[in-house]
Enzyme design. Structure first.
Site, PDB file in Angstrom:
ATOM      1  N   ASP A  65     -67.248  56.434 -92.582  1.00 50.78           N
ATOM      2  CA  ASP A  65     -66.069  56.564 -93.556  1.00 50.78           C
ATOM      3  C   ASP A  65     -65.356  55.253 -93.633  1.00 50.78           C
ATOM      4  O   ASP A  65     -64.521  55.010 -94.672  1.00 50.78           O
ATOM      5  CB  ASP A  65     -65.005  57.554 -93.281  1.00 50.78           C
ATOM      6  N   HIS A 116     -66.172  57.884 -82.735  1.00 49.82           N
ATOM      7  CA  HIS A 116     -67.349  59.093 -83.330  1.00 49.82           C
ATOM      8  C   HIS A 116     -67.290  59.860 -81.944  1.00 49.82           C
ATOM      9  O   HIS A 116     -67.595  59.193 -81.077  1.00 49.82           O
ATOM     10  CB  HIS A 116     -68.345  58.711 -83.792  1.00 49.82           C
TER      11      HIS A 116
HETATM   12  N1  ACO Z   1     -58.227  55.024 -83.143  1.00 48.36           N
HETATM   13  C1  ACO Z   1     -57.620  55.123 -81.660  1.00 48.36           C
HETATM   14  N2  ACO Z   1     -58.070  55.722 -80.764  1.00 48.36           N
HETATM   15  C2  ACO Z   1     -59.027  56.560 -80.757  1.00 48.36           C
HETATM   16  C3  ACO Z   1     -59.655  56.471 -82.207  1.00 48.36           C
HETATM   17  C4  ACO Z   1     -59.253  55.805 -83.152  1.00 48.36           C
HETATM   18  N3  ACO Z   1     -59.850  55.965 -84.483  1.00 48.36           N
HETATM   19  N4  ACO Z   1     -60.560  57.342 -82.099  1.00 48.36           N
HETATM   20  C5  ACO Z   1     -60.802  57.521 -80.448  1.00 48.36           C
HETATM   21  N5  ACO Z   1     -59.666  56.884 -79.881  1.00 48.36           N
HETATM   22  C6  ACO Z   1     -59.495  57.151 -78.465  1.00 48.36           C
HETATM   23  C7  ACO Z   1     -58.744  58.383 -78.209  1.00 48.36           C
HETATM   24  O1  ACO Z   1     -57.398  58.241 -77.997  1.00 48.36           O
HETATM   25  C8  ACO Z   1     -59.131  58.629 -76.792  1.00 48.36           C
HETATM   26  O2  ACO Z   1     -58.468  57.754 -76.053  1.00 48.36           O
HETATM   27  P1  ACO Z   1     -58.193  58.182 -74.343  1.00 48.36           P
HETATM   28  O3  ACO Z   1     -59.402  58.480 -73.824  1.00 48.36           O
HETATM   29  O4  ACO Z   1     -57.266  57.136 -73.883  1.00 48.36           O
HETATM   30  O5  ACO Z   1     -57.370  59.443 -74.500  1.00 48.36           O
HETATM   31  C9  ACO Z   1     -60.734  58.046 -76.699  1.00 48.36           C
HETATM   32  O6  ACO Z   1     -60.808  57.082 -77.778  1.00 48.36           O
HETATM   33  C10 ACO Z   1     -61.758  58.996 -77.092  1.00 48.36           C
HETATM   34  O7  ACO Z   1     -61.362  59.838 -78.362  1.00 48.36           O
HETATM   35  P2  ACO Z   1     -61.409  61.248 -78.487  1.00 48.36           P
HETATM   36  O8  ACO Z   1     -60.246  62.035 -79.314  1.00 48.36           O
HETATM   37  O9  ACO Z   1     -61.510  62.136 -77.250  1.00 48.36           O
HETATM   38  O10 ACO Z   1     -62.786  61.348 -79.197  1.00 48.36           O
HETATM   39  P3  ACO Z   1     -63.565  62.591 -80.041  1.00 48.36           P
HETATM   40  O11 ACO Z   1     -64.554  62.737 -79.924  1.00 48.36           O
HETATM   41  O12 ACO Z   1     -62.666  63.815 -79.919  1.00 48.36           O
HETATM   42  O13 ACO Z   1     -62.975  62.313 -81.597  1.00 48.36           O
HETATM   43  C11 ACO Z   1     -63.049  61.217 -83.687  1.00 48.36           C
HETATM   44  C12 ACO Z   1     -63.666  61.587 -82.317  1.00 48.36           C
HETATM   45  C13 ACO Z   1     -62.195  62.416 -84.430  1.00 48.36           C
HETATM   46  C14 ACO Z   1     -63.861  60.761 -84.550  1.00 48.36           C
HETATM   47  C15 ACO Z   1     -61.972  60.253 -83.494  1.00 48.36           C
HETATM   48  O14 ACO Z   1     -62.661  59.042 -83.082  1.00 48.36           O
HETATM   49  C16 ACO Z   1     -60.872  59.781 -84.714  1.00 48.36           C
HETATM   50  O15 ACO Z   1     -59.859  60.501 -84.477  1.00 48.36           O
HETATM   51  N6  ACO Z   1     -61.303  58.918 -85.358  1.00 48.36           N
HETATM   52  C17 ACO Z   1     -60.397  58.532 -86.447  1.00 48.36           C
HETATM   53  C18 ACO Z   1     -60.565  59.582 -87.526  1.00 48.36           C
HETATM   54  C19 ACO Z   1     -61.959  59.146 -88.262  1.00 48.36           C
HETATM   55  O16 ACO Z   1     -62.680  58.115 -88.696  1.00 48.36           O
HETATM   56  N7  ACO Z   1     -62.884  60.515 -88.447  1.00 48.36           N
HETATM   57  C20 ACO Z   1     -64.357  60.441 -89.152  1.00 48.36           C
HETATM   58  C21 ACO Z   1     -65.226  60.579 -87.983  1.00 48.36           C
HETATM   59  S1  ACO Z   1     -66.945  60.616 -88.934  1.00 48.36           S
HETATM   60  C22 ACO Z   1     -67.148  61.703 -89.645  1.00 48.36           C
HETATM   61  O17 ACO Z   1     -66.569  62.837 -89.466  1.00 48.36           O
HETATM   62  C23 ACO Z   1     -67.583  61.919 -90.751  1.00 48.36           C
END
Ligand code: ACO
Length: 432
Positions: A367, A310
């Site tokens: 989720d 998140h």
């Molecule tokens: N699986 C694997 N790696 C992940 C995940 C994940 N679910 N989420 C984040 N990371 C990693 C990224 O690859 C990144 O790694 P790095 O630093 O080595 O590059 C690091 O964690 C930070 O992630 P970001 O993408 O910069 O985080 P951001 O805040 O942009 O994204 C998000 C947040 C979109 C929710 C992300 O965690 C994700 O894609 N999760 C999976 C989809 C999901 O469950 N979405 C629902 C969110 S809750 C909602 O909207 C209701």
């Protein structure tokens, strides 16, 4: 919000120092106020995807991402989910206070009065292809409401209360009609003797050959699930709703855009993606939980562990904790044994023990467990995000109203840093 003249942030550019005010929220959030930055320095800030940008001040929802707490209008999500109905919370978000007994009764009555769709709208559902995604139908039908109730377009200020009521009430009718369309079953009209959530369940599951009666335990669970999703401050879809509304577009148009933004698998669409991920583990004997974890960690693979991570939470999402309990309550009550729950728990344990997820503070989000609950209730996977949209609607409305009524309101219009080619002439040969 308290405004400080001191301390200020000092910014040095080309040997010149600029002082920028620091503003502070009621819970200690601090921000550098850059509103005059471009005017004073000629520079803008660069923050793609707005991870470090406060786009507004707000008194609706507070998240403490380090502690894992969430409040709507000052009330904790745990208290609201335990003691309120979804309609109470919708009222709270939109009006700023919980309804008293009379206000509650009136609100409930209004929800009944406005629950039907114009009969002509019913025919629209017949025109969608059989496999139309219900989120597409929902988004299209929400903006279509503006054609049946054009006063919101012509006279937005005077018709705002009735528009809010219509939206809150009719969204469940649209959602249920979309489901019936997918099933090829006759639609079921709303009933005046049923509560908000019971009515929705009845419109979904009653058929001429199944005299469905909403189960009070499931009705309470649905109320709780919708409460968990009711607002989450400046998330992607709420920001979209406000961006569209900032141009002066009407509330139906703004909410329709929010539905589209929610659909994405990185946002509300993750509840569908979680179940599909769990199903793929179940159906493919070569795909283990550990393999899925490894895939999620692989930087050359765009796959992510859905329902994890998140932008704001650096710890367990408080909504996920409650959703997990609700999931167990529903399954115990219905006597449902779902192998996907076992896989989800195995996946959660494996991810939480893995240094990749620990170092990045990646925990289950809302989720991860909501889809399993919806599935146990009998709601099909492609309707999960529609349920999320019903839940998020009061938040979208509250955020839109706060923006519209706020003194800071201007059209949303970020700047950019142009990195394209220098000016060039059209090639004469190309013109001919
Ligand atoms: N699986 C694997 N790696 C992940 C995940 C994940 N679910 N989420 C984040 N990371 C990693 C990224 O690859 C990144 O790694 P790095 O630093 O080595 O590059 C690091 O964690 C930070 O992630 P970001 O993408 O910069 O985080 P951001 O805040 O942009 O994204 C998000 C947040 C979109 C929710 C992300 O965690 C994700 O894609 N999760 C999976 C989809 C999901 O469950 N979405 C629902 C969110 S809750 C909602 O909207 C209701």
């Amino acid at each position: 919000m308290t405004e400080h003249t001191n301390p200020t942030a000092k910014l040095e550019i080309d040997g010149k120092t600029y002082e920028l005010p620091i503003i502070e929220g009621t819970q200690g959030d601090r921000a550098i106020d850059v509103r005059a930055l471009r005017q004073n320095t000629g520079l803008v800030t660069y923050d793609p995807s707005y991870g470090n940008t406060g786009s507004c001040t707000s008194n609706i929802t507070y998240i403490n991402g380090d502690k894992g707490t969430l409040w709507y209008r000052g009330y904790s999500i745990d208290d609201l989910a335990e003691h309120c109905t979804f309609l109470d919370v919708a009222y709270l978000l939109v009006h700023g206070f919980l309804p008293n007994r009379k206000e509650r009764a009136n609100f409930s009555q209004l929800m009944n009065t406005h629950s039907m769709l114009h009969e002509d709208m019913r025919h629209f559902f017949n025109l969608f292809p059989e496999h139309a995604h219900p989120m597409a139908m929902l988004s299209a039908m929400v903006v279509t409401l503006s054609t049946f109730y054009p006063e919101m377009v012509a006279n937005p200020d005077e018709s705002i209360d009735i528009t809010v009521t219509r939206l809150l009430s009719k969204i469940r009718t649209i959602a249920a009609f979309a489901y019936k369309k997918m099933k090829g079953h006759p639609i079921v009209y709303p009933r005046k003797d049923l509560s908000y959530c019971a009515n929705f369940l009845n419109m979904m599951f009653w058929t001429p050959v199944n005299d469905y009666k909403p189960d009070p335990v499931i009705v309470k669970a649905l109320n709780q699930l919708l409460i968990l999703q009711a607002d989450h401050e400046q998330n992607c879809s709420s920001t979209v709703v406000k961006a569209v509304g900032s141009s002066g577009a009407n509330l139906y148009a703004s909410i329709s855009a929010g539905v589209s933004a929610l659909w994405g698998p990185l946002h509300g669409g993750a509840n569908q993606a979680v179940i599909e991920m769990l199903e793929s583990i179940l159906s493919d004997p070569t795909l283990t939980v550990q393999k899925v974890i490894e895939r999620a960690k692989d930087k050359d693979d765009p796959f992510r562990l859905f329902g994890f991570g998140h932008r704001v939470y650096r710890t367990y999402d408080p909504r996920a904790k409650i959703a997990k309990k609700i999931c167990h309550t529903i399954m115990t009550h219905l006597g449902v044994k779902d192998s996907l729950l076992d896989i989800a728990q195995e996946l959660e344990a494996a991810a939480l023990a893995d240094p990749y997820f620990q170092q990045r503070h990646l925990y289950p989000n809302v989720d991860f467990y909501t889809g399993l609950s919806y599935r146990a209730i009998g709601i099909p996977t492609n309707m999960f995000t529609v349920l999320f949209a019903i839940g998020r609607l009061p938040g979208w409305i509250a955020q839109w109203l706060e923006m519209r009524d706020g003194t800071e309101h201007r059209i949303y219009r970020p700047r950019q840093i142009y990195v394209g080619p220098d000016q060039r002439k059209l090639d004469k040969n190309w013109i001919q």
